[in-house]
Motif scaffolding. Structure first.
Motif, short mmCIF file in Angstrom:
data_model
loop_
_atom_site.label_atom_id
_atom_site.label_comp_id
_atom_site.label_asym_id
_atom_site.label_seq_id
_atom_site.Cartn_x
_atom_site.Cartn_y
_atom_site.Cartn_z
N GLY A 192 0.77 -1.23 0.00
CA GLY A 192 0.00 0.00 0.00
C GLY A 192 0.80 1.28 0.00
O GLY A 192 0.22 2.36 0.16
N ASP A 193 2.15 1.21 -0.20
CA ASP A 193 2.92 2.45 -0.27
C ASP A 193 2.50 3.27 -1.48
O ASP A 193 1.92 2.74 -2.44
N ARG A 194 2.80 4.57 -1.46
CA ARG A 194 2.45 5.43 -2.59
C ARG A 194 3.19 5.00 -3.85
O ARG A 194 4.37 4.66 -3.81
N PRO A 247 -9.15 -0.08 -2.98
CA PRO A 247 -8.30 1.11 -2.78
C PRO A 247 -7.00 0.72 -2.10
O PRO A 247 -6.96 -0.23 -1.30
N SER A 248 -5.92 1.45 -2.39
CA SER A 248 -4.62 1.10 -1.84
C SER A 248 -4.60 1.21 -0.31
O SER A 248 -3.78 0.59 0.35
N SER A 249 -5.53 2.00 0.26
CA SER A 249 -5.58 2.12 1.72
C SER A 249 -5.89 0.77 2.37
O SER A 249 -5.42 0.49 3.49
N LYS A 260 -2.73 -1.13 2.79
CA LYS A 260 -1.99 -0.67 3.97
C LYS A 260 -2.53 -1.34 5.22
O LYS A 260 -1.77 -1.79 6.09
N SER A 261 -3.86 -1.39 5.34
CA SER A 261 -4.46 -2.01 6.52
C SER A 261 -4.07 -3.48 6.64
O SER A 261 -3.70 -3.96 7.71
N SER A 312 -0.17 -4.01 7.32
CA SER A 312 0.27 -3.76 8.70
C SER A 312 0.09 -4.98 9.58
O SER A 312 0.66 -5.05 10.67
#
Length: 556
Positions: free
Chosen positions: A47-49, A113-115, A118-119, A122
């Motif tokens: 999920g990094d930019r 979504p890329s968010s 990230k979730s 982690s």
């Protein structure tokens, strides 16, 4: 754990598929070979930019995918189910980036979504960077590390919720106090407006009924005359009723010869009845109308009063009753604000007490974890060549509480006997700071629930026997977790259960990065290169072989 990483057209990598094993894997390579590219690739799947500069030159897009084994991670499985992204226990992440910079993300083949990456990321991987010690100087980061070490997410969640509830009530109090500051002027205005409506006393549907009556009375003569004419046309001599009666008699005289006309007779009878009923209604309506000029005057006066009030308040006359009720409610609410204020203050006191209780419970857990962490990090410092080192996670009260609780956490250390503890930020030696940072990272890594830990050259500034200790520690961690370490130290790399070499090559004037899993002979040669540079002597090879043999004894 991370099982597989596939990369296409990312930076110097044209196509690469890596399979990862359990335990400790060391990743090595010459400077500039592309070790950071692997972290960039993995970061994209987590999920990094995205950045179009990562796309390999003259290719339309880069693609990275990662496969994870989550059989031993029920919380990850549950998360995928909650997000409706589960696929028979699989966990497959994919990310694409075009040369124009557009990015798409997928979990188990479904676009997301890329968010969300990230979730999920982690919960799968923790990356400790070579500059981690810089972020460790932040008290906020130190608090986060201590909380992660304490493993008390429910206490953190409860404390945050209690704080937010207390804050909401405080904002309500501020609003109420602001309103009270204008109490007198608002009270006077509302009282005056309400009294004007009280004087008029608008009634529900009154305006509509009065408008209809006013229209009727103002045209009473016309209505009566029209009704009389209509009644005469129906019930008068030679009127509609009489003519229909004549028609009925005429048809009845011949119906025996034409039985089908019986239906016509019934229709005429119905028409006669309806006409007579209509005539009766017309007559009644005409009789009910009174030619009363006084009543018309009273109605017009009342309508004028309603119109005037509506115009003053920019309302439709039909909404006067609703506005009157609103004024009454606002006036009641304002006069009751004192009682509301006392109630709200009581609720704030109770919310503060609740937050204090949850904050105290969190503080207690933090102090217990701080004591344990201080001991383990101190032992880690000793093993990393700082025999007189002392580490202490100190907890003090915040001057202004926040959603994180009542505490301020500050890591204090000393590297030398007889020297006082001081904040970690004041440690002068970069080498000492790097070792302390590593001791903290290893200590917190041992208790983290994450299955995969990546150390990106965290051993910078360390060498000799200390580097060997670092390798042993990572090897020990590898017995319980998947450890990936990008390192430039042979002493660390020799302790890996597996060894991946990152290599840059040039072919047809194009540059490529490839990763090779080394066998024992190749590992010894790579260790020799790391120790001796480009020219590798037999002595260096023997030294590398001895180092590898010694390090691998701990794997058995």
């Amino acid at each position: 754990m991370l099982q597989e990483l596939s990369i296409q057209n990312l930076a110097l990598i044209e196509k690469l598929q890596l399979n990862f094993n359990k335990g400790f894997s060391s990743l090595t390579g010459e400077t500039g070979a592309g070790k950071s590219i692997l972290l960039d690739a993995l970061g994209l799947t987590l999920g990094d930019r995205s950045d179009s500069s990562l796309v390999r030159h003259n290719t339309p897009r880069a693609e990275v995918s990662a496969q994870f084994d989550i059989k031993q991670l029920p919380h990850v499985q549950a998360w995928l189910v909650d997000q409706e992204l589960d696929d028979d226990g699989d966990c497959y992440l994919r990310r694409t980036v075009t040369s124009e910079g557009r990015s798409k993300a997928y979990i188990n083949g479904r676009p997301i979504p890329s968010s969300l990456l990230k979730s999920l990321g982690s919960m799968l991987i923790d990356i400790h960077g070579q500059h981690e010690h810089q972020s460790l100087l932040s008290n906020h980061k130190q608090l986060g590390l201590l909380d992660a070490y304490a493993v008390h997410p429910e206490l953190i969640k409860t404390c945050r919720q209690d704080y937010q509830a207390w804050q909401v009530l405080n904002r309500q109090l501020d609003t109420l106090l602001t309103n009270q500051a204008d109490f007198q002027s608002k009270f006077e205005l509302l009282s005056f407006q309400n009294s004007e409506f009280d004087d008029v006393q608008p009634i529900q549907e009154e305006f509509e009924e009065l408008s209809e009556e006013q229209s009727q009375l103002s045209h009473a003569n016309e209505i009566i005359l029209a009704c009389e004419n209509a009644y005469e046309a129906i019930e008068g001599s030679s009127g509609a009723a009489d003519l229909v009666n004549q028609a009925i008699h005429a048809i009845e005289s011949i119906v025996s010869y034409s039985p089908s006309l019986q239906v016509t007779i019934e229709q005429l009878n119905s028409a006669l009845i309806e006409a007579q009923e209509a005539a009766a209604e017309i007559h009644k309506h005409s009789s009910d109308i009174e030619l009363d000029p006084n009543q018309l005057s009273r109605i017009e006066e009342r309508l004028a009063l309603l119109f005037g009030l509506a115009k003053k308040y920019n309302l439709e006359p039909e909404t006067l009753v609703e506005k009157h009720q609103q004024l009454k409610d606002d006036l009641t609410s304002l006069t009751q604000s004192d009682a509301s204020l006392e109630t709200l203050k009581s609720e704030i006191d109770q919310a503060w007490s609740t937050f204090q209780n949850s904050g105290s419970a969190l503080s207690k857990s933090r102090r217990k974890a701080a004591e344990k962490l201080s001991k383990i990090v101190t032992e880690g410092m000793h093993s990393l060549g700082m025999p007189n080192g002392l580490f202490e996670a100190q907890i003090s009260a915040l001057e202004s509480v926040n959603a994180s609780g009542l505490d301020k956490v500050a890591f204090h250390v000393t590297a030398n006997k007889g020297q006082p503890l001081q904040p970690l930020a004041k440690v002068a030696s970069g080498g000492e700071l790097s070792r302390i940072s590593l001791a903290i990272q290893v200590a917190t890594a041992e208790v983290t629930s994450l299955p995969t830990l990546i150390f990106d050259e965290v051993d910078v500034g360390i060498g000799g026997a200390i580097a060997e200790v670092v390798g042993k520690k990572m090897q020990q961690l590898g017995a319980h977790k998947q450890i990936l370490s990008i390192t430039h130290l042979a002493q660390v790399a020799s302790h890996g259960h597996t060894h991946l070499q990152i290599e840059k090559r040039t072919e047809n004037e194009l540059t490529f990065t490839q990763v090779i899993e080394l066998d024992e002979a190749a590992r010894i040669e790579e260790l020799a290169r790391m120790m001796g540079g480009l020219t590798i002597s037999q002595q260096t090879l023997e030294h590398a072989k001895e180092m590898f043999s010694s390090a691998q004894q701990f794997n058995s």
